[in-house]
Design a protein around this motif. Structure first.
Motif, PDB file in Angstrom:
ATOM      1  N   THR A  44     -40.219  36.553-115.847  1.00  8.45           N
ATOM      2  CA  THR A  44     -40.061  36.589-117.298  1.00  8.45           C
ATOM      3  C   THR A  44     -38.756  35.875-117.636  1.00  8.45           C
ATOM      4  OG1 THR A  44     -38.782  38.647-117.408  1.00  8.45           O
ATOM      5  CG2 THR A  44     -41.197  38.865-117.351  1.00  8.45           C
ATOM      6  N   LYS A  45     -38.357  35.994-118.876  1.00  3.89           N
ATOM      7  CA  LYS A  45     -37.104  35.369-119.302  1.00  3.89           C
ATOM      8  C   LYS A  45     -35.894  35.990-118.612  1.00  3.89           C
ATOM      9  CE  LYS A  45     -39.298  34.727-123.698  1.00  3.89           C
ATOM     10  NZ  LYS A  45     -39.585  35.379-124.943  1.00  3.89           N
ATOM     11  N   THR A  46     -35.981  37.292-118.304  1.00  2.17           N
ATOM     12  CA  THR A  46     -34.809  37.996-117.771  1.00  2.17           C
ATOM     13  C   THR A  46     -35.092  38.776-116.488  1.00  2.17           C
ATOM     14  OG1 THR A  46     -35.284  39.915-119.165  1.00  2.17           O
ATOM     15  CG2 THR A  46     -33.771  38.242-120.061  1.00  2.17           C
ATOM     16  N   SER A  47     -36.269  38.593-115.861  1.00  2.27           N
ATOM     17  CA  SER A  47     -36.558  39.344-114.636  1.00  2.27           C
ATOM     18  C   SER A  47     -37.509  38.577-113.730  1.00  2.27           C
ATOM     19  CB  SER A  47     -37.158  40.711-114.969  1.00  2.27           C
ATOM     20  OG  SER A  47     -38.456  40.561-115.508  1.00  2.27           O
ATOM     21  N   VAL A  48     -37.519  38.997-112.466  1.00  4.54           N
ATOM     22  CA  VAL A  48     -38.456  38.462-111.485  1.00  4.54           C
ATOM     23  C   VAL A  48     -38.957  39.623-110.630  1.00  4.54           C
ATOM     24  CG1 VAL A  48     -36.640  37.905-109.795  1.00  4.54           C
ATOM     25  CG2 VAL A  48     -38.842  36.733-109.662  1.00  4.54           C
ATOM     26  N   THR A  49     -40.245  39.606-110.349  1.00  5.59           N
ATOM     27  CA  THR A  49     -40.847  40.567-109.430  1.00  5.59           C
ATOM     28  C   THR A  49     -41.248  39.774-108.193  1.00  5.59           C
ATOM     29  OG1 THR A  49     -41.647  41.890-111.275  1.00  5.59           O
ATOM     30  CG2 THR A  49     -42.679  42.273-109.131  1.00  5.59           C
ATOM     31  N   PHE A  50     -40.885  40.291-107.014  1.00  2.08           N
ATOM     32  CA  PHE A  50     -41.082  39.519-105.787  1.00  2.08           C
ATOM     33  C   PHE A  50     -41.394  40.430-104.608  1.00  2.08           C
ATOM     34  CE2 PHE A  50     -36.670  40.649-106.144  1.00  2.08           C
ATOM     35  CZ  PHE A  50     -36.299  41.032-104.861  1.00  2.08           C
ATOM     36  N   THR A  51     -41.899  39.815-103.549  1.00  2.00           N
ATOM     37  CA  THR A  51     -42.177  40.503-102.292  1.00  2.00           C
ATOM     38  C   THR A  51     -41.593  39.681-101.160  1.00  2.00           C
ATOM     39  OG1 THR A  51     -44.264  41.335-103.186  1.00  2.00           O
ATOM     40  CG2 THR A  51     -43.993  41.449-100.794  1.00  2.00           C
ATOM     41  N   VAL A  52     -40.834  40.342-100.287  1.00  2.00           N
ATOM     42  CA  VAL A  52     -40.301  39.708 -99.081  1.00  2.00           C
ATOM     43  C   VAL A  52     -40.919  40.439 -97.892  1.00  2.00           C
ATOM     44  CG1 VAL A  52     -38.240  39.199 -97.711  1.00  2.00           C
ATOM     45  CG2 VAL A  52     -38.128  39.123-100.215  1.00  2.00           C
ATOM     46  N   THR A  53     -41.649  39.682 -97.064  1.00  2.00           N
ATOM     47  CA  THR A  53     -42.282  40.262 -95.883  1.00  2.00           C
ATOM     48  C   THR A  53     -41.726  39.571 -94.644  1.00  2.00           C
ATOM     49  OG1 THR A  53     -44.302  40.627 -97.156  1.00  2.00           O
ATOM     50  CG2 THR A  53     -44.491  40.746 -94.756  1.00  2.00           C
ATOM     51  N   PRO A  54     -41.012  40.313 -93.795  1.00  2.36           N
ATOM     52  CA  PRO A  54     -40.539  39.708 -92.547  1.00  2.36           C
ATOM     53  C   PRO A  54     -41.720  39.555 -91.596  1.00  2.36           C
ATOM     54  CG  PRO A  54     -39.932  42.021 -92.610  1.00  2.36           C
ATOM     55  CD  PRO A  54     -40.580  41.702 -93.930  1.00  2.36           C
ATOM     56  N   LEU A  55     -41.773  38.438 -90.903  1.00  4.83           N
ATOM     57  CA  LEU A  55     -42.864  38.222 -89.956  1.00  4.83           C
ATOM     58  C   LEU A  55     -42.561  38.877 -88.617  1.00  4.83           C
ATOM     59  CD1 LEU A  55     -43.790  34.554 -90.923  1.00  4.83           C
ATOM     60  CD2 LEU A  55     -44.688  36.713 -91.808  1.00  4.83           C
ATOM     61  N   THR A  56     -41.351  39.381 -88.448  1.00  2.00           N
ATOM     62  CA  THR A  56     -40.966  40.180 -87.288  1.00  2.00           C
ATOM     63  C   THR A  56     -40.508  41.529 -87.826  1.00  2.00           C
ATOM     64  OG1 THR A  56     -40.239  38.209 -86.109  1.00  2.00           O
ATOM     65  CG2 THR A  56     -39.437  40.330 -85.292  1.00  2.00           C
ATOM     66  N   GLU A  57     -41.199  42.593 -87.451  1.00  4.83           N
ATOM     67  CA  GLU A  57     -40.878  43.927 -87.965  1.00  4.83           C
ATOM     68  C   GLU A  57     -39.690  44.534 -87.224  1.00  4.83           C
ATOM     69  OE1 GLU A  57     -42.286  45.638 -90.536  1.00  4.83           O
ATOM     70  OE2 GLU A  57     -43.486  43.862 -90.970  1.00  4.83           O
ATOM     71  N   ASN A  58     -39.113  45.551 -87.819  1.00  2.00           N
ATOM     72  CA  ASN A  58     -38.074  46.390 -87.226  1.00  2.00           C
ATOM     73  C   ASN A  58     -36.745  45.697 -86.977  1.00  2.00           C
ATOM     74  OD1 ASN A  58     -39.902  48.545 -87.221  1.00  2.00           O
ATOM     75  ND2 ASN A  58     -40.746  47.855 -85.270  1.00  2.00           N
ATOM     76  N   ILE A  59     -36.508  44.560 -87.600  1.00 10.70           N
ATOM     77  CA  ILE A  59     -35.194  43.919 -87.521  1.00 10.70           C
ATOM     78  C   ILE A  59     -34.627  43.943 -88.938  1.00 10.70           C
ATOM     79  CG2 ILE A  59     -33.906  41.834 -86.966  1.00 10.70           C
ATOM     80  CD1 ILE A  59     -36.155  41.054 -85.066  1.00 10.70           C
ATOM     81  N   PRO A  60     -33.459  44.552 -89.120  1.00  5.22           N
ATOM     82  CA  PRO A  60     -32.888  44.639 -90.467  1.00  5.22           C
ATOM     83  C   PRO A  60     -32.642  43.255 -91.067  1.00  5.22           C
ATOM     84  CG  PRO A  60     -31.640  45.991 -88.926  1.00  5.22           C
ATOM     85  CD  PRO A  60     -32.599  45.177 -88.123  1.00  5.22           C
ATOM     86  N   TYR A  61     -32.733  43.195 -92.384  1.00  4.37           N
ATOM     87  CA  TYR A  61     -32.474  41.932 -93.077  1.00  4.37           C
ATOM     88  C   TYR A  61     -31.921  42.207 -94.460  1.00  4.37           C
ATOM     89  CZ  TYR A  61     -36.872  42.672 -95.650  1.00  4.37           C
ATOM     90  OH  TYR A  61     -37.872  43.180 -96.451  1.00  4.37           O
ATOM     91  N   VAL A  62     -31.285  41.184 -95.017  1.00  6.37           N
ATOM     92  CA  VAL A  62     -30.871  41.222 -96.413  1.00  6.37           C
ATOM     93  C   VAL A  62     -31.791  40.290 -97.182  1.00  6.37           C
ATOM     94  CG1 VAL A  62     -28.456  41.816 -96.001  1.00  6.37           C
ATOM     95  CG2 VAL A  62     -29.118  39.435 -96.097  1.00  6.37           C
ATOM     96  N   ALA A  63     -32.076  40.672 -98.405  1.00  3.32           N
ATOM     97  CA  ALA A  63     -32.857  39.837 -99.317  1.00  3.32           C
ATOM     98  C   ALA A  63     -32.159  39.907-100.665  1.00  3.32           C
ATOM     99  CB  ALA A  63     -34.291  40.343 -99.427  1.00  3.32           C
ATOM    100  N   LEU A  64     -31.744  38.759-101.160  1.00  2.00           N
ATOM    101  CA  LEU A  64     -30.955  38.709-102.387  1.00  2.00           C
ATOM    102  C   LEU A  64     -31.419  37.571-103.288  1.00  2.00           C
ATOM    103  CD1 LEU A  64     -27.500  39.195-100.675  1.00  2.00           C
ATOM    104  CD2 LEU A  64     -28.678  40.883-102.066  1.00  2.00           C
TER     105      LEU A  64
END
Length: 190
Positions: A44-64
């Motif tokens: 939208t003008k002021t927001s975004v809805t998103f999905t981040v899927t790591p292809l390798t599970e169980n490894i911590p990550y940041v998504a920004l």
């Protein structure tokens, strides 16, 4: 004497070899980089809805999310990641905890579905992700996806304008925007 030197040299090499054989944590390196699937589900003008899927599970990550212009000012992705790490360390310090504790609380594992509010209309952004361990070591490449927040269409925004209490020297004006979240400007001219 040569025999003593040979034994000493052999022991030194053996000792150096054993000292260098400390166990390393099991984690992917950027060469064997796990990847991410980043999907933009709505903007939208002021927001975004998103999905981040790591292809390798169980490894911590940041998504920004970051303004594309700011990100692109860095000459390399590594320089940008180092800026992130400095920021994470500052946030941890502000909370009075270690970077390791902060990362444990603020990284993701598994699929992340989220909505980010407060974007500026008609602005280019990146959603990005990379794997990082609790020691602050980045263990994958940074993956990013570009999107642009929607623009305001001025034709779609309206106002209710009322004038009351009219006198020879003054009048009371009341402006009520249809969209209370839309920025607007008003200026009175005599």
């Amino acid at each position: 004497m040569k025999r003593v030197f040979a034994i000493f040299a052999t022991l030194t090499l053996l000792l150096v070899g054993l000292m260098g054989c400390k166990p390393e944590p099991i984690a992917p390196t950027p060469d064997e980089s796990p990847s991410f699937d980043i999907k933009i589900n709505g903007v939208t003008k002021t927001s975004v809805t998103f999905t981040v899927t790591p292809l390798t599970e169980n490894i911590p990550y940041v998504a920004l999310i970051i303004d594309k212009v700011f990100f692109d000012e860095f000459e390399t992705v590594d320089e940008y990641i180092n800026d992130d790490l400095d920021w994470f360390a500052e946030l941890a310090s502000n909370e009075g905890i270690s970077l390791s504790e902060w990362l444990s609380k603020n990284t993701n594992v598994g699929t992340l579905m989220d909505t980010e509010e407060g974007l500026v209309p008609n602005t280019d952004y990146y959603i990005y992700a990379y794997h990082i361990n609790t020691y602050g070591e980045v263990v994958s490449d940074l993956v990013k996806k570009e999107f642009t927040s929607a623009d305001y269409n001025l034709a779609d925004e309206g106002f209710e304008i009322t004038v009351s209490d009219i006198t020879y020297e003054s009048a009371k004006l009341n402006f009520v925007p249809e969209n209370k979240n839309a920025p607007y400007f008003f200026n009175g001219i005599e």
